[in-house]
Design a protein around this motif. Sequence first.
Motif, PDB file in Angstrom:
ATOM      1  N   PHE A 147       1.035  -1.052   0.061  1.00 55.84           N
ATOM      2  CA  PHE A 147      -0.009   0.235  -0.053  1.00 55.84           C
ATOM      3  C   PHE A 147       0.675   1.217   0.353  1.00 55.84           C
ATOM      4  O   PHE A 147       0.638   2.244  -0.671  1.00 55.84           O
ATOM      5  CB  PHE A 147      -1.159   0.048   1.335  1.00 55.84           C
ATOM      6  N   LEU A 148       1.900   1.291   0.735  1.00 60.27           N
ATOM      7  CA  LEU A 148       2.842   2.628   1.057  1.00 60.27           C
ATOM      8  C   LEU A 148       3.462   2.591  -0.289  1.00 60.27           C
ATOM      9  O   LEU A 148       3.541   3.885  -0.729  1.00 60.27           O
ATOM     10  CB  LEU A 148       3.691   2.198   2.039  1.00 60.27           C
ATOM     11  N   GLN A 149       3.823   1.482  -0.940  1.00 58.26           N
ATOM     12  CA  GLN A 149       4.578   1.895  -2.467  1.00 58.26           C
ATOM     13  C   GLN A 149       3.677   2.344  -3.428  1.00 58.26           C
ATOM     14  O   GLN A 149       4.102   3.386  -4.098  1.00 58.26           O
ATOM     15  CB  GLN A 149       5.067   0.416  -2.991  1.00 58.26           C
ATOM     16  N   GLU A 153       3.723   6.076  -5.323  1.00 53.01           N
ATOM     17  CA  GLU A 153       3.584   6.511  -6.738  1.00 53.01           C
ATOM     18  C   GLU A 153       2.429   7.181  -7.189  1.00 53.01           C
ATOM     19  O   GLU A 153       2.439   7.814  -8.250  1.00 53.01           O
ATOM     20  CB  GLU A 153       3.437   4.769  -7.486  1.00 53.01           C
ATOM     21  N   HIS A 154       1.349   7.011  -6.313  1.00 53.30           N
ATOM     22  CA  HIS A 154       0.193   7.944  -6.676  1.00 53.30           C
ATOM     23  C   HIS A 154      -0.225   8.781  -5.194  1.00 53.30           C
ATOM     24  O   HIS A 154      -1.336   8.612  -4.768  1.00 53.30           O
ATOM     25  CB  HIS A 154      -0.882   7.174  -7.077  1.00 53.30           C
ATOM     26  N   PRO A 155       0.587   9.726  -5.067  1.00 53.24           N
ATOM     27  CA  PRO A 155       0.507  10.222  -3.772  1.00 53.24           C
ATOM     28  C   PRO A 155      -0.903  11.246  -3.724  1.00 53.24           C
ATOM     29  O   PRO A 155      -1.298  11.491  -2.641  1.00 53.24           O
ATOM     30  CB  PRO A 155       1.718  11.466  -3.623  1.00 53.24           C
ATOM     31  N   GLN A 182       3.042   7.532   8.054  1.00 53.86           N
ATOM     32  CA  GLN A 182       3.846   8.032   6.885  1.00 53.86           C
ATOM     33  C   GLN A 182       3.072   8.887   6.132  1.00 53.86           C
ATOM     34  O   GLN A 182       3.770  10.087   5.461  1.00 53.86           O
ATOM     35  CB  GLN A 182       4.308   6.703   5.953  1.00 53.86           C
ATOM     36  N   TYR A 183       2.066   9.017   5.881  1.00 57.41           N
ATOM     37  CA  TYR A 183       1.164   9.938   4.934  1.00 57.41           C
ATOM     38  C   TYR A 183      -0.100  10.303   5.801  1.00 57.41           C
ATOM     39  O   TYR A 183      -1.174   9.973   5.542  1.00 57.41           O
ATOM     40  CB  TYR A 183       0.581   9.327   3.979  1.00 57.41           C
ATOM     41  N   PRO A 184       0.305  11.390   6.797  1.00 54.58           N
ATOM     42  CA  PRO A 184      -0.960  11.727   7.747  1.00 54.58           C
ATOM     43  C   PRO A 184      -2.120  12.231   6.607  1.00 54.58           C
ATOM     44  O   PRO A 184      -3.247  12.166   7.176  1.00 54.58           O
ATOM     45  CB  PRO A 184      -0.154  12.722   8.602  1.00 54.58           C
ATOM     46  N   ASN A 185      -1.956  12.737   5.526  1.00 49.29           N
ATOM     47  CA  ASN A 185      -2.857  13.544   4.839  1.00 49.29           C
ATOM     48  C   ASN A 185      -3.663  12.572   3.776  1.00 49.29           C
ATOM     49  O   ASN A 185      -4.594  13.255   3.235  1.00 49.29           O
ATOM     50  CB  ASN A 185      -2.505  14.708   4.115  1.00 49.29           C
ATOM     51  N   ILE A 186      -3.282  11.377   3.715  1.00 52.79           N
ATOM     52  CA  ILE A 186      -3.730  10.365   2.742  1.00 52.79           C
ATOM     53  C   ILE A 186      -5.298  10.169   3.507  1.00 52.79           C
ATOM     54  O   ILE A 186      -5.505   9.755   4.484  1.00 52.79           O
ATOM     55  CB  ILE A 186      -2.953   8.830   2.778  1.00 52.79           C
ATOM     56  N   LYS A 187      -6.042  10.174   2.513  1.00 52.69           N
ATOM     57  CA  LYS A 187      -7.611   9.588   2.928  1.00 52.69           C
ATOM     58  C   LYS A 187      -7.812   8.287   2.869  1.00 52.69           C
ATOM     59  O   LYS A 187      -7.644   7.559   1.982  1.00 52.69           O
ATOM     60  CB  LYS A 187      -8.604  10.604   2.057  1.00 52.69           C
ATOM     61  N   LEU A 188      -8.247   7.711   3.882  1.00 52.02           N
ATOM     62  CA  LEU A 188      -8.532   6.168   3.797  1.00 52.02           C
ATOM     63  C   LEU A 188      -9.943   5.714   3.948  1.00 52.02           C
ATOM     64  O   LEU A 188     -10.548   6.237   4.890  1.00 52.02           O
ATOM     65  CB  LEU A 188      -7.835   5.527   5.054  1.00 52.02           C
TER      66      LEU A 188
END
Lengths: 224, 230
Positions: A147-149, A153-155, A182-188
């Motif tokens: 998932f992190l990879q 690649e698609h931030p 690692q990516y606090p702003n990524i929406k999950l």
Amino acid sequence: MDSAELLKKLSECVEMGKVNKDAPFPPAMKGMDGADELTRQALEMGIKPIEILNDALIAAMEKVGEKFSQKKIFVPQMLISAKAMNASMEHLKPFFQSGEVKRKGKFIIGTVAGDLHDIGKNLVAMIVEGAGWEVIDLGVDVKTPKFLQAIAEHPEAIVGLSALLTTTMQSMKNTVNEIHAQYPNIKLIVGGAPVTDAFSKEIGANAYAHDPQSAVSYLNAQVA
Amino acid sequence: MLNKELHIKPEHLHVDIENILKGMGMQITDADSYLMELIDNSISTGLQLVQPKACFAIFENPQFDLTKKTITIEGKIFKTGAVVCSMLKRSEAIALFIATAGPQIENLSKKEMAAGNGLEGLIFDLVGSELAENLSELLHLRIAELVNTKGQNVSNRFSPGYCNWPVTEQLMLFELLSNMQCGVSLSPSSLMTPVKSVSGIIGIGKNLRRASYKCNICNDKHCIMRRQNS
């Protein structure tokens, strides 16, 4: 038939799930052109791909989503509409590749580590794609590094996590924590049969999708 | 220990169309004739493709520790959790089982999905699940018939992954059935391949009975069965 009529007809085909001329569904449209033929005709007529996408396809899928939310239709009809939409999108692919038409955004999806179930994840992927999003499907038993990879690649993507087992919900929690570390702003978005809104809040996900349409609604709200 | 492989023919299996519709959030009154025909045809195809295999072994004198919530069978300690341990505590023997519908329906479902036929893929997936569950029920009934002749009864059946029994315990269950696993294997995360398979435990004893419980015996609020039964 003028361009407005053609787009209206195409929209009806997607809404009703008429994929192509040979498709037996819906019985009332038997033998008539479907989304496949009408999209080709629209392009031949010179209608811009962006108009086809917005005025016919996405408009139709919005109606489908609305009917689903009102329980006027169910998962099968949604899937048939998504199939018609995808038949149409095949003709638009070159325009997406050239950049002339843009999708609404990117959606990374996968079933969490330890879980091999893919049917729910596939349904969500299909319907999200039908709603105009680019879907990056990582498959099943997806460990957090994968998932992190994909995020690296698609931030700009929004990420969807699926689980079918109560026992793999812990994997979901771990993945949510590690992604947000690692990516606090990524929406999950999280979903799957045992997942609940309360659980999604407990593990710090941004949204809970109890069905494919609620995933689409959340995604669309992010780009509205 | 009694080992047995059952020979169940596809024609002995049954798929209830209402359960397929339920799996799609529908009732029979919501379905049109096109969908009903599609499901009907998919069930027929499923019954042609199913490769039913079921096996079980009966182990005498299991030990129960209600404090630790464990069941010990042949020296292996299963941490089944409170629900399973308490429901089986009166068992004089334990049957462990594996049942599978085989890989073909699941493969067809994946093939349909990959071809963009989401509805067909979903229906085959549901048909496969129903067949695996139906097969487990037939196995359960056969075990009941077998032990009834000795004046014993059977309990409900329980599977790792449900009622707070960790799915990872499936590994020990498979070890105890080492010479008869019906072609089912476990992934590193203890999930079965073919996916349309069921493994589990059934108690055997004079003071046991199958209860018509739903989910009131278990407190797992996230469980998929609870949602299906609600």
